[in-house]
Design a protein around this motif. Sequence first.
Motif, PDB file in Angstrom:
ATOM      1  N   PRO A 135       2.162  -3.621 -29.627  1.00  0.00           N
ATOM      2  CA  PRO A 135       2.191  -3.019 -28.313  1.00  0.00           C
ATOM      3  C   PRO A 135       1.758  -3.659 -27.229  1.00  0.00           C
ATOM      4  CG  PRO A 135       1.847  -1.399 -30.029  1.00  0.00           C
ATOM      5  CD  PRO A 135       1.628  -2.377 -30.594  1.00  0.00           C
ATOM      6  N   VAL A 136       0.488  -4.565 -27.695  1.00  0.00           N
ATOM      7  CA  VAL A 136      -0.191  -5.559 -26.350  1.00  0.00           C
ATOM      8  C   VAL A 136       0.851  -6.216 -25.818  1.00  0.00           C
ATOM      9  CG1 VAL A 136      -1.995  -7.037 -26.082  1.00  0.00           C
ATOM     10  CG2 VAL A 136      -2.173  -5.226 -27.767  1.00  0.00           C
ATOM     11  N   LEU A 137       1.602  -6.823 -26.607  1.00  0.00           N
ATOM     12  CA  LEU A 137       2.663  -7.819 -26.251  1.00  0.00           C
ATOM     13  C   LEU A 137       3.871  -7.233 -25.556  1.00  0.00           C
ATOM     14  CD1 LEU A 137       3.092 -10.355 -29.458  1.00  0.00           C
ATOM     15  CD2 LEU A 137       1.850 -10.785 -27.141  1.00  0.00           C
ATOM     16  N   SER A 138       4.222  -6.083 -26.007  1.00  0.00           N
ATOM     17  CA  SER A 138       5.468  -5.506 -25.233  1.00  0.00           C
ATOM     18  C   SER A 138       4.871  -4.766 -24.038  1.00  0.00           C
ATOM     19  CB  SER A 138       5.947  -4.353 -26.233  1.00  0.00           C
ATOM     20  OG  SER A 138       5.004  -3.295 -26.586  1.00  0.00           O
ATOM     21  N   SER A 139       3.729  -4.350 -24.179  1.00  0.00           N
ATOM     22  CA  SER A 139       3.156  -3.751 -22.777  1.00  0.00           C
ATOM     23  C   SER A 139       3.060  -4.709 -21.582  1.00  0.00           C
ATOM     24  CB  SER A 139       1.841  -3.045 -23.020  1.00  0.00           C
ATOM     25  OG  SER A 139       1.867  -1.978 -23.869  1.00  0.00           O
ATOM     26  N   ALA A 140       2.419  -5.962 -22.189  1.00  0.00           N
ATOM     27  CA  ALA A 140       2.262  -7.155 -21.169  1.00  0.00           C
ATOM     28  C   ALA A 140       3.500  -7.381 -20.521  1.00  0.00           C
ATOM     29  CB  ALA A 140       1.499  -8.283 -21.999  1.00  0.00           C
ATOM     30  N   VAL A 141       4.760  -7.492 -21.515  1.00  0.00           N
ATOM     31  CA  VAL A 141       5.668  -8.178 -21.005  1.00  0.00           C
ATOM     32  C   VAL A 141       6.555  -7.055 -19.987  1.00  0.00           C
ATOM     33  CG1 VAL A 141       8.248  -8.539 -21.935  1.00  0.00           C
ATOM     34  CG2 VAL A 141       6.308  -9.859 -23.048  1.00  0.00           C
ATOM     35  N   LEU A 142       6.556  -5.770 -20.241  1.00  0.00           N
ATOM     36  CA  LEU A 142       7.227  -4.703 -19.706  1.00  0.00           C
ATOM     37  C   LEU A 142       6.343  -4.639 -18.168  1.00  0.00           C
ATOM     38  CD1 LEU A 142       9.180  -2.480 -19.949  1.00  0.00           C
ATOM     39  CD2 LEU A 142       7.346  -1.060 -20.523  1.00  0.00           C
ATOM     40  N   TRP A 143       4.849  -4.868 -18.118  1.00  0.00           N
ATOM     41  CA  TRP A 143       4.174  -4.933 -16.787  1.00  0.00           C
ATOM     42  C   TRP A 143       4.848  -5.036 -15.468  1.00  0.00           C
ATOM     43  CZ3 TRP A 143       0.651  -1.562 -14.946  1.00  0.00           C
ATOM     44  CH2 TRP A 143       0.191  -1.963 -13.851  1.00  0.00           C
ATOM     45  N   PRO A 144       5.500  -5.990 -15.409  1.00  0.00           N
ATOM     46  CA  PRO A 144       6.057  -6.489 -13.907  1.00  0.00           C
ATOM     47  C   PRO A 144       7.150  -5.278 -13.650  1.00  0.00           C
ATOM     48  CG  PRO A 144       5.903  -8.281 -15.232  1.00  0.00           C
ATOM     49  CD  PRO A 144       5.673  -7.300 -16.154  1.00  0.00           C
ATOM     50  N   TRP A 145       7.969  -5.260 -14.679  1.00  0.00           N
ATOM     51  CA  TRP A 145       8.947  -4.102 -14.230  1.00  0.00           C
ATOM     52  C   TRP A 145       8.672  -2.863 -14.161  1.00  0.00           C
ATOM     53  CZ3 TRP A 145       9.660  -7.942 -18.125  1.00  0.00           C
ATOM     54  CH2 TRP A 145      10.696  -9.245 -17.737  1.00  0.00           C
ATOM     55  N   LEU A 146       7.666  -2.336 -15.113  1.00  0.00           N
ATOM     56  CA  LEU A 146       7.078  -1.008 -14.808  1.00  0.00           C
ATOM     57  C   LEU A 146       6.305  -0.830 -13.529  1.00  0.00           C
ATOM     58  CD1 LEU A 146       6.258   1.471 -16.327  1.00  0.00           C
ATOM     59  CD2 LEU A 146       3.883   0.431 -15.944  1.00  0.00           C
ATOM     60  N   PHE A 147       5.515  -2.001 -12.994  1.00  0.00           N
ATOM     61  CA  PHE A 147       4.800  -1.924 -11.686  1.00  0.00           C
ATOM     62  C   PHE A 147       5.944  -1.649 -10.490  1.00  0.00           C
ATOM     63  CE2 PHE A 147       3.568  -4.217  -7.968  1.00  0.00           C
ATOM     64  CZ  PHE A 147       2.034  -3.707  -7.789  1.00  0.00           C
ATOM     65  N   LEU A 148       6.919  -2.341 -10.528  1.00  0.00           N
ATOM     66  CA  LEU A 148       8.102  -2.317  -9.615  1.00  0.00           C
ATOM     67  C   LEU A 148       8.793  -1.007  -9.291  1.00  0.00           C
ATOM     68  CD1 LEU A 148       9.843  -5.998  -9.938  1.00  0.00           C
ATOM     69  CD2 LEU A 148       8.099  -5.126  -7.945  1.00  0.00           C
ATOM     70  N   VAL A 149       8.992  -0.382 -10.542  1.00  0.00           N
ATOM     71  CA  VAL A 149       9.517   0.829 -10.557  1.00  0.00           C
ATOM     72  C   VAL A 149       8.452   1.944 -10.030  1.00  0.00           C
ATOM     73  CG1 VAL A 149      10.264   2.560 -12.178  1.00  0.00           C
ATOM     74  CG2 VAL A 149      11.145   0.450 -12.670  1.00  0.00           C
ATOM     75  N   MET A 150       7.395   1.745 -10.685  1.00  0.00           N
ATOM     76  CA  MET A 150       6.294   2.743 -10.037  1.00  0.00           C
ATOM     77  C   MET A 150       6.185   2.369  -8.649  1.00  0.00           C
ATOM     78  SD  MET A 150       5.348   4.758 -12.834  1.00  0.00           S
ATOM     79  CE  MET A 150       3.679   5.277 -12.324  1.00  0.00           C
ATOM     80  N   ARG A 151       5.885   1.311  -7.949  1.00  0.00           N
ATOM     81  CA  ARG A 151       5.841   1.162  -6.960  1.00  0.00           C
ATOM     82  C   ARG A 151       6.825   1.942  -5.885  1.00  0.00           C
ATOM     83  NH1 ARG A 151       4.868  -4.636  -4.342  1.00  0.00           N
ATOM     84  NH2 ARG A 151       7.239  -4.726  -4.920  1.00  0.00           N
ATOM     85  N   ARG A 152       8.223   1.780  -6.411  1.00  0.00           N
ATOM     86  CA  ARG A 152       9.057   2.230  -5.647  1.00  0.00           C
ATOM     87  C   ARG A 152       9.162   3.825  -5.733  1.00  0.00           C
ATOM     88  NH1 ARG A 152      15.136   0.216  -5.078  1.00  0.00           N
ATOM     89  NH2 ARG A 152      16.162   2.191  -4.207  1.00  0.00           N
ATOM     90  N   PHE A 153       8.576   4.507  -7.072  1.00  0.00           N
ATOM     91  CA  PHE A 153       8.455   5.734  -7.167  1.00  0.00           C
ATOM     92  C   PHE A 153       7.149   6.211  -6.105  1.00  0.00           C
ATOM     93  CE2 PHE A 153       6.219   9.151  -9.525  1.00  0.00           C
ATOM     94  CZ  PHE A 153       7.133  10.190  -9.643  1.00  0.00           C
ATOM     95  N   ARG A 154       6.132   5.469  -5.976  1.00  0.00           N
ATOM     96  CA  ARG A 154       4.954   6.072  -5.358  1.00  0.00           C
ATOM     97  C   ARG A 154       5.419   5.996  -3.656  1.00  0.00           C
ATOM     98  NH1 ARG A 154       1.287   2.506  -2.636  1.00  0.00           N
ATOM     99  NH2 ARG A 154       2.117   0.787  -3.877  1.00  0.00           N
ATOM    100  N   ARG A 155       6.350   4.852  -3.191  1.00  0.00           N
ATOM    101  CA  ARG A 155       6.788   4.929  -1.891  1.00  0.00           C
ATOM    102  C   ARG A 155       7.645   5.960  -1.502  1.00  0.00           C
ATOM    103  NH1 ARG A 155       7.325  -1.508  -1.288  1.00  0.00           N
ATOM    104  NH2 ARG A 155       5.078  -2.089  -0.949  1.00  0.00           N
TER     105      ARG A 155
END
Length: 160
Positions: A135-155
Amino acid sequence: MWIKSGLFALLLSYVLALVLMVMPLPTVLEPWRPDWVSLVLLYWLLAVPHRVGFGTVLVLGLLTDILMGSTFGVYAVALVLIAYPVLRHFQRIRHYSFMQQALVIGILIFVKRIIVYELEHVLNDAVFNLPYLYPVLSSAVLWPWLFLVMRRFRRRYAIR
């Protein structure tokens, strides 16, 4: 009032992260399940540190303990320990590139998983196996996409 202040959106993201932690996956993908609770929590700590603090981290950690069936307090301690450097250095981490942020997130989730393993080993004689760190690898790989989705959600919900 809840919707206007963004509290409902924050709670919704936490509940969704908790559901994703226990949602059934195919056997092949199960060891690679990202650490959803940590990812969502780390995003909110970086995005709105004045709204999400150690109290939120502790409560979410205790809920994760209950959900995962671990010794009460193990996930809470691990999440609090990785939240401290994020809250301390959130301004610096915000300005990192996506790749640098993914590396930092990967390191933090690695530390969290090692803390959880060590506590479970001491308390319950847990045995270490390498897939525990996938999960360390999968979480690090997923981070950029999650960041973009969450930023859109926050806005969208105007969480400030």
